[in-house]
Design a protein around this motif. Structure first.
Motif, PDB file in Angstrom:
ATOM      1  N   ASN A  62       1.883 -35.387 -20.154  1.00 61.75           N
ATOM      2  CA  ASN A  62       1.923 -36.541 -21.048  1.00 61.75           C
ATOM      3  C   ASN A  62       0.491 -36.858 -21.473  1.00 61.75           C
ATOM      4  O   ASN A  62      -0.477 -36.262 -20.969  1.00 61.75           O
ATOM      5  CB  ASN A  62       2.625 -37.743 -20.413  1.00 61.75           C
ATOM      6  N   ALA A  63       0.332 -37.760 -22.421  1.00 64.02           N
ATOM      7  CA  ALA A  63      -0.986 -38.036 -22.987  1.00 64.02           C
ATOM      8  C   ALA A  63      -1.966 -38.531 -21.933  1.00 64.02           C
ATOM      9  O   ALA A  63      -3.150 -38.166 -21.946  1.00 64.02           O
ATOM     10  CB  ALA A  63      -0.854 -39.064 -24.112  1.00 64.02           C
ATOM     11  N   CYS A  83       3.755 -44.380 -27.352  1.00 67.57           N
ATOM     12  CA  CYS A  83       3.205 -43.496 -28.395  1.00 67.57           C
ATOM     13  C   CYS A  83       3.047 -42.053 -27.915  1.00 67.57           C
ATOM     14  O   CYS A  83       2.661 -41.177 -28.695  1.00 67.57           O
ATOM     15  CB  CYS A  83       1.862 -44.030 -28.874  1.00 67.57           C
ATOM     16  N   CYS A  84       3.315 -41.803 -26.649  1.00 68.02           N
ATOM     17  CA  CYS A  84       3.264 -40.425 -26.132  1.00 68.02           C
ATOM     18  C   CYS A  84       4.570 -39.718 -26.457  1.00 68.02           C
ATOM     19  O   CYS A  84       5.658 -40.268 -26.240  1.00 68.02           O
ATOM     20  CB  CYS A  84       3.028 -40.441 -24.615  1.00 68.02           C
ATOM     21  N   GLU A  85       4.488 -38.505 -26.967  1.00 65.15           N
ATOM     22  CA  GLU A  85       5.672 -37.767 -27.415  1.00 65.15           C
ATOM     23  C   GLU A  85       6.229 -36.811 -26.358  1.00 65.15           C
ATOM     24  O   GLU A  85       7.322 -36.267 -26.532  1.00 65.15           O
ATOM     25  CB  GLU A  85       5.346 -36.977 -28.680  1.00 65.15           C
ATOM     26  N   TRP A 247      -0.793 -38.766 -29.264  1.00 62.17           N
ATOM     27  CA  TRP A 247      -0.820 -40.183 -28.879  1.00 62.17           C
ATOM     28  C   TRP A 247      -1.796 -40.940 -29.783  1.00 62.17           C
ATOM     29  O   TRP A 247      -1.476 -42.024 -30.275  1.00 62.17           O
ATOM     30  CB  TRP A 247      -1.231 -40.306 -27.410  1.00 62.17           C
ATOM     31  N   ASN A 250      -0.303 -41.493 -33.206  1.00 62.60           N
ATOM     32  CA  ASN A 250       0.744 -42.515 -33.206  1.00 62.60           C
ATOM     33  C   ASN A 250       0.169 -43.913 -33.000  1.00 62.60           C
ATOM     34  O   ASN A 250       0.641 -44.880 -33.616  1.00 62.60           O
ATOM     35  CB  ASN A 250       1.785 -42.198 -32.129  1.00 62.60           C
TER      36      ASN A 250
END
Length: 386
Positions: A62-63, A83-85, A247, A250
């Protein structure tokens, strides 16, 4: 392709084919998007713990994990977690070897295309396995920054071996340019240069030991193997993915109060500064892939389109960087943006060693009377060696 807005045309013997607009495109328009036939993360990049899906190169961190690793700050907390994809709950792995994928869809796609052949059948990927020996042999010759990896060639062979129609599968790769030299200008591809002459046969024998080459014997003659290396060298498209950069994108799109925006922008800048101190410019999961449509697009030092990876995986888009008219040739830059700003001599030097042609785009033609002087800030023989 009649209704898709573009078509591939044969131009001439020297340039071969090119991609042309069948309608007009405005600046910023997406001309097309494309997934690769095969792609692969670079060997050193993976060994340095840049965690990516083995099939599509989507980040597996993850970010926050990504930022912590790249800054060396294990207590770093990122706000706006939404905002992490990265969807870690979807991450899965091969039950036999533990190779990780971002989803069952990618696992199944890899199994169908190449992984059944390349699975080492053990979670203990020891150095004695022929595929591991092949990878190590490559790494001892090609150090970062990388532009290719021997495991992409392995995936090409596995792709043919697993295909129902093996002739059709091999023909997919044969349509790529794979000449080893440009006889007109006496240029040999960089991967086949003097530096690697003693290693090419070693790599060929190593790959023969690691792979079933029954379906691709023409790729393993001395000249056939050189052509195979040149195929990836001249057609491989670099891929970069990053959980943290997604991130950032976003977060940048959020509507925030001005004071909050100033604070988060400063926070992001500090993180990038910390990353630069720890890892320099090596921020992304990096690899290379082979794309049929993208490979048909010719180079220009003043391109009208650009390659982007908007989904942080191996799916690329070709986007217009200025208005393109009906019947215009669609061109991209094969060099990085900063390299396109260097002298004509520097650009020609890089393009000839990497792509085996002398550029005659409008920009190069307009600068033909300039002295053949290399830009002061670069030396491609050193900067682009691996």
């Amino acid at each position: 392709m009649e209704d898709c807005g573009y078509e591939i045309r044969i131009i001439n013997d020297e340039k071969g084919k090119g991609l042309f607009a069948r309608r007009s495109f405005k600046e910023g328009d997406i001309i097309f998007e494309e997934k690769p036939i095969v792609c692969c993360q670079f060997a050193w990049n993976a060994d340095y713990k840049y965690l990516a899906c083995d099939n599509c190169m989507c980040p597996l961190e993850n970010a926050e994990e990504n930022a912590r690793r790249l800054t060396g700050k294990t207590n770093l907390i990122l706000p706006y977690a939404e905002c992490c994809e990265t969807k870690k709950e979807l991450i899965t792995e091969c039950s036999l070897c533990g190779t990780k994928y971002c989803s069952n869809e990618c696992l199944n796609d890899a199994m169908k295309k190449y992984h059944k052949t390349l699975c080492v059948q053990s979670r203990d990927k020891n150095d004695s396995h022929p595929l591991m020996q092949l990878k190590e042999t490559w790494k001892q010759v090609h150090y970062p920054p990388e532009t290719a990896t021997i495991m992409l060639w392995a995936r090409m062979i596995a792709y043919v071996n697993q295909a129902d129609d093996k002739n059709l599968a091999q023909s997919l790769f044969n349509q790529f340019c794979h000449r080893t030299v440009n006889e007109d200008h006496e240029i040999a591809h960089k991967l086949l240069g003097e530096k690697f002459v003693g290693q090419i046969d070693v790599l060929r024998q190593s790959m023969e030991n690691a792979m079933n080459i029954e379906n691709t014997p023409n790729w393993f003659t001395p000249e056939g193997f050189r052509s195979l290396l040149a195929l990836v060298g001249t057609n491989g498209q670099g891929i970069g993915t990053s959980a943290f950069s997604r991130w950032v994108k976003n977060v940048s799109a959020l509507e925030l109060p001005e004071e909050q925006r100033i604070q988060i922008d400063k926070f992001i800048d500090r993180i990038y500064d910390d990353m630069e101190e720890v890892v320099g410019t090596f921020l992304n999961n990096e690899g290379t892939g082979l794309y049929i449509l993208q490979s048909s697009i010719n180079h220009s030092c003043n391109p009208n389109a650009i390659v982007e990876f908007p989904y942080s995986n191996s799916t690329l888009i070709i986007k217009a960087t200025r208005d393109i008219q009906f019947n215009d040739e669609i061109c991209i830059g094969y060099l990085e943006e900063c390299e396109l700003e260097r002298s004509r001599h520097s650009r020609q030097k890089a393009l000839s060693s990497l792509y085996l042609f002398i550029c005659r785009c409008d920009k190069c033609n307009s600068q033909a009377d300039e002295d053949d002087v290399t830009s002061e800030e670069e030396d491609f023989d050193q900067d682009m060696s691996d």
